[in-house]
Design a protein around this motif. Structure first.
Motif, PDB file in Angstrom:
ATOM      1  N   ALA A  19      -7.256   5.125 -24.564  1.00 45.42           N
ATOM      2  CA  ALA A  19      -8.568   4.464 -24.462  1.00 45.42           C
ATOM      3  C   ALA A  19      -9.458   5.302 -23.692  1.00 45.42           C
ATOM      4  CB  ALA A  19      -8.385   3.015 -23.899  1.00 45.42           C
ATOM      5  N   PRO A  20     -10.929   5.164 -23.775  1.00 41.33           N
ATOM      6  CA  PRO A  20     -12.030   5.748 -23.235  1.00 41.33           C
ATOM      7  C   PRO A  20     -11.962   5.502 -21.554  1.00 41.33           C
ATOM      8  CG  PRO A  20     -13.003   4.703 -24.640  1.00 41.33           C
ATOM      9  CD  PRO A  20     -11.460   4.428 -24.891  1.00 41.33           C
ATOM     10  N   PRO A  21     -12.075   6.308 -20.739  1.00 36.26           N
ATOM     11  CA  PRO A  21     -11.968   5.926 -19.190  1.00 36.26           C
ATOM     12  C   PRO A  21     -13.110   4.955 -18.976  1.00 36.26           C
ATOM     13  CG  PRO A  21     -12.514   8.319 -19.646  1.00 36.26           C
ATOM     14  CD  PRO A  21     -12.232   7.861 -20.828  1.00 36.26           C
ATOM     15  N   THR A  22     -12.563   4.242 -18.207  1.00 37.82           N
ATOM     16  CA  THR A  22     -13.734   3.268 -17.638  1.00 37.82           C
ATOM     17  C   THR A  22     -14.750   4.238 -16.634  1.00 37.82           C
ATOM     18  OG1 THR A  22     -12.632   2.983 -15.348  1.00 37.82           O
ATOM     19  CG2 THR A  22     -11.961   1.489 -17.246  1.00 37.82           C
ATOM     20  N   PRO A  23     -15.856   3.588 -16.559  1.00 37.23           N
ATOM     21  CA  PRO A  23     -16.889   4.303 -15.707  1.00 37.23           C
ATOM     22  C   PRO A  23     -16.427   4.800 -14.411  1.00 37.23           C
ATOM     23  CG  PRO A  23     -18.138   2.580 -16.557  1.00 37.23           C
ATOM     24  CD  PRO A  23     -16.413   2.395 -16.856  1.00 37.23           C
ATOM     25  N   GLN A  24     -15.475   4.007 -13.577  1.00 33.41           N
ATOM     26  CA  GLN A  24     -14.798   4.296 -12.566  1.00 33.41           C
ATOM     27  C   GLN A  24     -13.880   5.564 -12.522  1.00 33.41           C
ATOM     28  OE1 GLN A  24     -15.140   1.279 -13.513  1.00 33.41           O
ATOM     29  NE2 GLN A  24     -15.765  -0.226 -11.994  1.00 33.41           N
ATOM     30  N   GLU A  25     -13.101   5.382 -13.431  1.00 38.69           N
ATOM     31  CA  GLU A  25     -12.286   6.471 -13.894  1.00 38.69           C
ATOM     32  C   GLU A  25     -12.878   7.557 -14.198  1.00 38.69           C
ATOM     33  OE1 GLU A  25      -8.657   3.713 -15.722  1.00 38.69           O
ATOM     34  OE2 GLU A  25      -9.929   5.153 -16.999  1.00 38.69           O
ATOM     35  N   ALA A  26     -13.889   7.784 -14.854  1.00 38.46           N
ATOM     36  CA  ALA A  26     -14.724   8.978 -15.223  1.00 38.46           C
ATOM     37  C   ALA A  26     -15.363   9.343 -14.086  1.00 38.46           C
ATOM     38  CB  ALA A  26     -15.960   8.641 -16.296  1.00 38.46           C
ATOM     39  N   GLU A  27     -15.817   8.670 -12.956  1.00 38.46           N
ATOM     40  CA  GLU A  27     -16.207   9.370 -11.787  1.00 38.46           C
ATOM     41  C   GLU A  27     -15.320  10.010 -11.341  1.00 38.46           C
ATOM     42  OE1 GLU A  27     -18.758   7.724  -8.093  1.00 38.46           O
ATOM     43  OE2 GLU A  27     -18.774   6.568  -9.776  1.00 38.46           O
ATOM     44  N   MET A  28     -14.129   9.501 -11.211  1.00 37.02           N
ATOM     45  CA  MET A  28     -13.007  10.247 -10.573  1.00 37.02           C
ATOM     46  C   MET A  28     -12.374  11.309 -11.064  1.00 37.02           C
ATOM     47  SD  MET A  28     -10.839   6.776  -8.863  1.00 37.02           S
ATOM     48  CE  MET A  28      -9.931   7.684  -7.588  1.00 37.02           C
ATOM     49  N   LEU A  29     -12.318  11.326 -12.433  1.00 33.45           N
ATOM     50  CA  LEU A  29     -11.982  12.459 -13.315  1.00 33.45           C
ATOM     51  C   LEU A  29     -13.022  13.705 -13.191  1.00 33.45           C
ATOM     52  CD1 LEU A  29     -11.203  10.786 -16.708  1.00 33.45           C
ATOM     53  CD2 LEU A  29      -9.576  11.651 -15.372  1.00 33.45           C
ATOM     54  N   ALA A  30     -14.391  13.346 -13.183  1.00 36.93           N
ATOM     55  CA  ALA A  30     -15.351  14.381 -12.631  1.00 36.93           C
ATOM     56  C   ALA A  30     -15.010  14.998 -11.346  1.00 36.93           C
ATOM     57  CB  ALA A  30     -16.810  14.010 -12.689  1.00 36.93           C
ATOM     58  N   MET A  31     -14.387  14.220 -10.678  1.00 34.64           N
ATOM     59  CA  MET A  31     -14.008  15.135  -9.073  1.00 34.64           C
ATOM     60  C   MET A  31     -12.696  15.755  -9.250  1.00 34.64           C
ATOM     61  SD  MET A  31     -14.768  11.792  -6.593  1.00 34.64           S
ATOM     62  CE  MET A  31     -16.162  10.749  -6.528  1.00 34.64           C
ATOM     63  N   GLY A  32     -11.980  15.802 -10.482  1.00 42.56           N
ATOM     64  CA  GLY A  32     -10.984  16.441 -10.614  1.00 42.56           C
ATOM     65  C   GLY A  32      -9.654  15.661 -10.367  1.00 42.56           C
ATOM     66  N   ILE A  33      -9.683  14.222 -10.428  1.00 47.85           N
ATOM     67  CA  ILE A  33      -8.547  13.477  -9.973  1.00 47.85           C
ATOM     68  C   ILE A  33      -7.976  13.315 -11.467  1.00 47.85           C
ATOM     69  CG2 ILE A  33      -7.792  11.268  -9.178  1.00 47.85           C
ATOM     70  CD1 ILE A  33     -10.010  11.532  -7.154  1.00 47.85           C
ATOM     71  N   GLU A  34      -6.671  13.259 -11.517  1.00 41.34           N
ATOM     72  CA  GLU A  34      -6.135  12.869 -12.791  1.00 41.34           C
ATOM     73  C   GLU A  34      -6.175  11.356 -13.064  1.00 41.34           C
ATOM     74  OE1 GLU A  34      -1.868  14.097 -12.412  1.00 41.34           O
ATOM     75  OE2 GLU A  34      -2.491  16.267 -11.770  1.00 41.34           O
ATOM     76  N   ARG A  35      -6.204  11.105 -14.323  1.00 40.82           N
ATOM     77  CA  ARG A  35      -6.432   9.693 -14.670  1.00 40.82           C
ATOM     78  C   ARG A  35      -5.715   8.795 -14.268  1.00 40.82           C
ATOM     79  NH1 ARG A  35      -7.953   6.974 -20.762  1.00 40.82           N
ATOM     80  NH2 ARG A  35      -8.755   5.237 -20.013  1.00 40.82           N
ATOM     81  N   GLY A  36      -4.100   9.184 -14.229  1.00 43.49           N
ATOM     82  CA  GLY A  36      -3.117   8.177 -13.639  1.00 43.49           C
ATOM     83  C   GLY A  36      -3.452   7.980 -12.368  1.00 43.49           C
ATOM     84  N   MET A  37      -3.615   8.920 -11.604  1.00 45.64           N
ATOM     85  CA  MET A  37      -3.810   8.795 -10.216  1.00 45.64           C
ATOM     86  C   MET A  37      -5.016   7.884  -9.919  1.00 45.64           C
ATOM     87  SD  MET A  37      -3.115  12.189  -8.432  1.00 45.64           S
ATOM     88  CE  MET A  37      -1.490  12.946  -8.097  1.00 45.64           C
TER      89      MET A  37
END
Length: 145
Positions: A28-46
């Motif tokens: 599923a597409p990332p949530t807005p919060q996940e997307a923000e963290m993904l933009a920081m280089g954090i893996e989605r699962g983490m």
């Protein structure tokens, strides 16, 4: 529609075992919060684990991830927990897709999927919660609920 959305037959363990960057087939597409963290280089699962621990508060979740990454043992534990969460999420999505296909009208599914940004688990919950309203939701067309 659901097969096109997630790729027919690609919801198995292989998809669940991916790093979880939100771009894999079946995810599923990332949530807005996940997307923000993904933009920081954090893996989605983490990101998913940290957001779950901190009630979707991005700042606290980011601090948690970076604190865990400072210690090799804690980072390994976080990666393991992330893998489990991703696998569990894939299982829930697979079950939701199967239930949507088997039990609900395609128009209802399309309307629910549009309303929930393509999340099958949220779509199933929406249909179950608002069954009597689904004809109106279909008639009104997609919009945020």
């Amino acid at each position: 529609f659901l097969d096109r959305q997630w790729g027919k037959g690609k919801m198995g363990a292989g998809a669940a075992a991916q790093e979880g960057d939100g771009k894999g087939e079946g995810e599923a597409p990332p949530t807005p919060q996940e997307a923000e963290m993904l933009a920081m280089g954090i893996e989605r699962g983490m990101a998913m684990v940290a957001l779950a621990k901190y009630d979707n508060e991005v700042e606290k979740a980011v601090n948690y991830v970076f604190d865990q990454m400072a210690d090799a043992a804690a980072e390994d534990a976080l990666r393991h927990e992330a893998k489990i969460m991703l696998e569990k999420g894939q299982g829930e999505r697979t079950a939701a897709i199967a239930e949507l296909k088997a039990n609900y009208l395609p128009d209802w599914v399309l309307a629910a999927m549009s309303t929930t940004a393509g999340d099958p688990v949220a779509s199933l919950a929406l249909i179950k919660k608002r069954t009597t309203e689904m004809p109106n939701i279909v008639r009104e067309g997609p919009r945020t609920r």
